[in-house]
Design a protein around this motif. Structure first.
Motif, PDB file in Angstrom:
ATOM      1  N   UNK A   1       0.832  -1.210   0.000  1.00  0.00           N
ATOM      2  CA  UNK A   1       0.000   0.000   0.000  1.00  0.00           C
ATOM      3  C   UNK A   1       0.865   1.257   0.000  1.00  0.00           C
ATOM      4  N   UNK A   2       1.932   1.251   0.785  1.00  0.00           N
ATOM      5  CA  UNK A   2       2.839   2.410   0.827  1.00  0.00           C
ATOM      6  C   UNK A   2       3.530   2.619  -0.510  1.00  0.00           C
ATOM      7  N   UNK A   3       3.948   1.525  -1.135  1.00  0.00           N
ATOM      8  CA  UNK A   3       4.594   1.621  -2.444  1.00  0.00           C
ATOM      9  C   UNK A   3       3.640   2.165  -3.488  1.00  0.00           C
ATOM     10  N   UNK A   4       2.401   1.692  -3.479  1.00  0.00           N
ATOM     11  CA  UNK A   4       1.413   2.172  -4.446  1.00  0.00           C
ATOM     12  C   UNK A   4       1.151   3.665  -4.263  1.00  0.00           C
ATOM     13  N   UNK A   5       1.073   4.105  -2.994  1.00  0.00           N
ATOM     14  CA  UNK A   5       0.823   5.514  -2.710  1.00  0.00           C
ATOM     15  C   UNK A   5       1.988   6.379  -3.180  1.00  0.00           C
ATOM     16  N   UNK A   6       3.222   5.956  -2.870  1.00  0.00           N
ATOM     17  CA  UNK A   6       4.398   6.736  -3.281  1.00  0.00           C
ATOM     18  C   UNK A   6       4.515   6.755  -4.802  1.00  0.00           C
ATOM     19  N   UNK A   7       4.256   5.624  -5.432  1.00  0.00           N
ATOM     20  CA  UNK A   7       4.348   5.541  -6.885  1.00  0.00           C
ATOM     21  C   UNK A   7       3.359   6.495  -7.547  1.00  0.00           C
ATOM     22  N   UNK A   8       2.130   6.527  -7.024  1.00  0.00           N
ATOM     23  CA  UNK A   8       1.099   7.390  -7.604  1.00  0.00           C
ATOM     24  C   UNK A   8       1.444   8.864  -7.460  1.00  0.00           C
ATOM     25  N   UNK A   9       2.123   9.219  -6.385  1.00  0.00           N
ATOM     26  CA  UNK A   9       2.485  10.624  -6.146  1.00  0.00           C
ATOM     27  C   UNK A   9       3.396  11.172  -7.245  1.00  0.00           C
ATOM     28  N   UNK A  10       4.154  10.282  -7.895  1.00  0.00           N
ATOM     29  CA  UNK A  10       5.118  10.764  -8.879  1.00  0.00           C
ATOM     30  C   UNK A  10       4.433  11.311 -10.134  1.00  0.00           C
ATOM     31  N   UNK A  11       3.198  10.873 -10.382  1.00  0.00           N
ATOM     32  CA  UNK A  11       2.474  11.392 -11.545  1.00  0.00           C
ATOM     33  C   UNK A  11       2.157  12.871 -11.386  1.00  0.00           C
ATOM     34  N   UNK A  12       2.146  13.359 -10.137  1.00  0.00           N
ATOM     35  CA  UNK A  12       1.758  14.738  -9.852  1.00  0.00           C
ATOM     36  C   UNK A  12       2.917  15.717 -10.003  1.00  0.00           C
TER      37      UNK A  12
ATOM     38  N   UNK B   1      11.182  -0.688   2.621  1.00  0.00           N
ATOM     39  CA  UNK B   1      10.663   0.255   3.621  1.00  0.00           C
ATOM     40  C   UNK B   1      11.605   1.445   3.777  1.00  0.00           C
ATOM     41  N   UNK B   2      12.902   1.176   3.816  1.00  0.00           N
ATOM     42  CA  UNK B   2      13.866   2.269   3.901  1.00  0.00           C
ATOM     43  C   UNK B   2      13.890   3.070   2.605  1.00  0.00           C
ATOM     44  N   UNK B   3      13.729   2.398   1.469  1.00  0.00           N
ATOM     45  CA  UNK B   3      13.748   3.098   0.181  1.00  0.00           C
ATOM     46  C   UNK B   3      12.617   4.116   0.085  1.00  0.00           C
ATOM     47  N   UNK B   4      11.465   3.809   0.659  1.00  0.00           N
ATOM     48  CA  UNK B   4      10.365   4.772   0.660  1.00  0.00           C
ATOM     49  C   UNK B   4      10.739   6.005   1.473  1.00  0.00           C
ATOM     50  N   UNK B   5      11.420   5.786   2.596  1.00  0.00           N
ATOM     51  CA  UNK B   5      11.878   6.922   3.413  1.00  0.00           C
ATOM     52  C   UNK B   5      12.869   7.774   2.621  1.00  0.00           C
ATOM     53  N   UNK B   6      13.845   7.124   1.989  1.00  0.00           N
ATOM     54  CA  UNK B   6      14.840   7.849   1.194  1.00  0.00           C
ATOM     55  C   UNK B   6      14.164   8.570   0.036  1.00  0.00           C
ATOM     56  N   UNK B   7      13.248   7.878  -0.641  1.00  0.00           N
ATOM     57  CA  UNK B   7      12.545   8.496  -1.755  1.00  0.00           C
ATOM     58  C   UNK B   7      11.713   9.686  -1.322  1.00  0.00           C
ATOM     59  N   UNK B   8      11.045   9.567  -0.182  1.00  0.00           N
ATOM     60  CA  UNK B   8      10.241  10.682   0.315  1.00  0.00           C
ATOM     61  C   UNK B   8      11.086  11.889   0.684  1.00  0.00           C
TER      62      UNK B   8
END
Length: 403
Positions: free
Chosen positions: A65-76, A289-296
């Motif tokens: 779910x976190x990956x899907x949310x972060x991935x979708x944010x990139x379209x914006x 999980x860490x990659x999402x933190x780094x990406x954010x």
């Protein structure tokens, strides 16, 4: 879940030392050598199933779910953050193999053939990542070979894309496999193991993160190439996650998570080889999980930089300089010729654009090369250095823990 699978086996094979090399080997090393050695006989995994413990299954569900949310944010976003994260991912993956270079030199290597050697190798890793993500269709052996070819042959060597035709080993001495940490299967077995691995990748009954983790560990266990196995395997992680629909917009720096604790990463592969496939799944979950933190964190910093630049630029709407920030996110070191080609403008217009960008502080000439030939964005390079370097990653982890 330990012992869920049988441990890999081993076979005894003959060893003949090169007589021309023996005079240069110390007596201590010679005493460790014998006329035989043990090579791994990995499992075939095409039909094997994996059961995750309930707690890990729950973590994976939340992670998806976190990956899907972060991935979708990139379209914006109005700029290509995924390209920047891919650059970070390639540098971190290379550092796991002890290949290091500055973010500036790696960016320079993509447009300058005389950049430092390590930077050229890491630039090859960026090309391999792009090759993996652009690979059409299911993951087959031909695609694995193509990604390895892209990784290796960029630097003038010729063994990229070729399966090894000799014994290799991990650790120990360079003279023989005796005393090595791990001795992969004899080369005659490699092709059949890769066919089996491709069959595993084609399955539709294995959850995506589990599939990616086990595919990676099995490729490392097979060790099909003379060099570049780890980097090829980590590039393929992204191909699987893309194919499985986990990520469609972004390339997360998952190697940053692996680089954060390389010993744990290597221990997880060793545990996999001993019959515990859950260990490598846990490791990939930790890394993502860490990659999402780094990406954010990267996204927040780049949003701030881009907004500051937009506020500074006073040229009329439609002027080429408004397109410069988006280019620099992807390629933070540029030349007049590169920008002219990339933006579709004349060299004279490109020179004027660069001069104006230097006045704004968006670019500056590189000080260690002929003045005026190459220019870099200090702010983007600084962000890249933090998210591509082990010390920077550890600072991010420490900051997360203190929240």
């Amino acid at each position: 879940m330990e012992g869920q699978w049988p441990a890999i086996g081993f076979e005894t094979l003959p060893w003949e030392s090169d007589p021309d090399v023996l005079p240069f080997i110390s007596k201590t090393q010679r005493r460790k050598m014998s006329s035989t050695y043990e090579a791994a006989v990995p499992l075939l995994i095409a039909d094997r199933d994996v059961a995750l413990p309930a707690a890990l299954t729950e973590r994976v569900s939340g992670l998806l779910m976190s990956l899907a949310r972060f991935d979708a944010e990139q379209r914006m976003r109005g700029y290509d953050l995924p390209a920047m994260l891919l650059r970070s991912e390639s540098s971190a993956s290379s550092q796991i193999e002890s290949l290091t270079s500055s973010a500036r030199n790696v960016a320079l290597a993509e447009i300058a053939p005389d950049a430092p050697h390590n930077a050229q190798l890491i630039a090859g890793n960026i090309a391999a990542m792009k090759s993996a993500l652009s690979l059409e269709g299911p993951l087959e052996v031909a695609g694995i070979l193509e990604i390895h070819r892209t990784l290796i042959n960029r630097n003038g060597v010729t063994f990229g894309g070729a399966l090894r035709s000799e014994q290799v080993w991990v650790g120990g001495s360079s003279f023989s496999p005796h005393g090595a940490l791990y001795v992969p299967p004899r080369y005659e077995r490699v092709a059949a193991y890769l066919d089996d691995l491709a069959s595993f990748a084609a399955r539709d009954d294995i959850p995506p993160i589990t599939k990616a983790a086990i595919f990676h560990a099995q490729l490392e266990t097979i060790h099909p190439f003379i060099d570049g196995n780890g980097r090829t395997g980590r590039a393929l992680l992204h191909k699987i996650l893309r194919d499985e629909g986990v990520l469609s917009q972004v390339t997360l720096p998952l190697s940053a998570g692996l680089l954060h604790d390389v010993d744990a990463y290597m221990a997880a592969i060793a545990a996999y080889q001993q019959g515990n496939p859950v260990a490598i799944v846990e490791q990939l979950v930790d890394a993502l999980e860490l990659a999402i933190v780094v990406g954010g964190l990267t996204a927040a910093k780049m949003d701030s930089v881009i907004e500051e630049w937009k506020a500074m630029i006073t040229e009329r709407k439609g002027a080429s300089i408004h397109r410069l920030p988006g280019v620099l996110v992807e390629q933070p070191v540029v030349s007049i010729a590169y920008l002219a080609k990339r933006l579709g403008i004349t060299p004279r217009a490109s020179l004027s654009l660069v001069e104006r960008a230097c006045e704004y502080g968006i670019l500056r000439p590189l000080g260690n090369r002929r003045r005026g030939e190459f220019f870099q964005s200090d702010e983007i390079v600084a962000v890249l250095e933090e998210i591509s370097d082990i010390q920077g990653i550890r600072r991010i982890v420490a900051g997360k823990a203190s929240l």
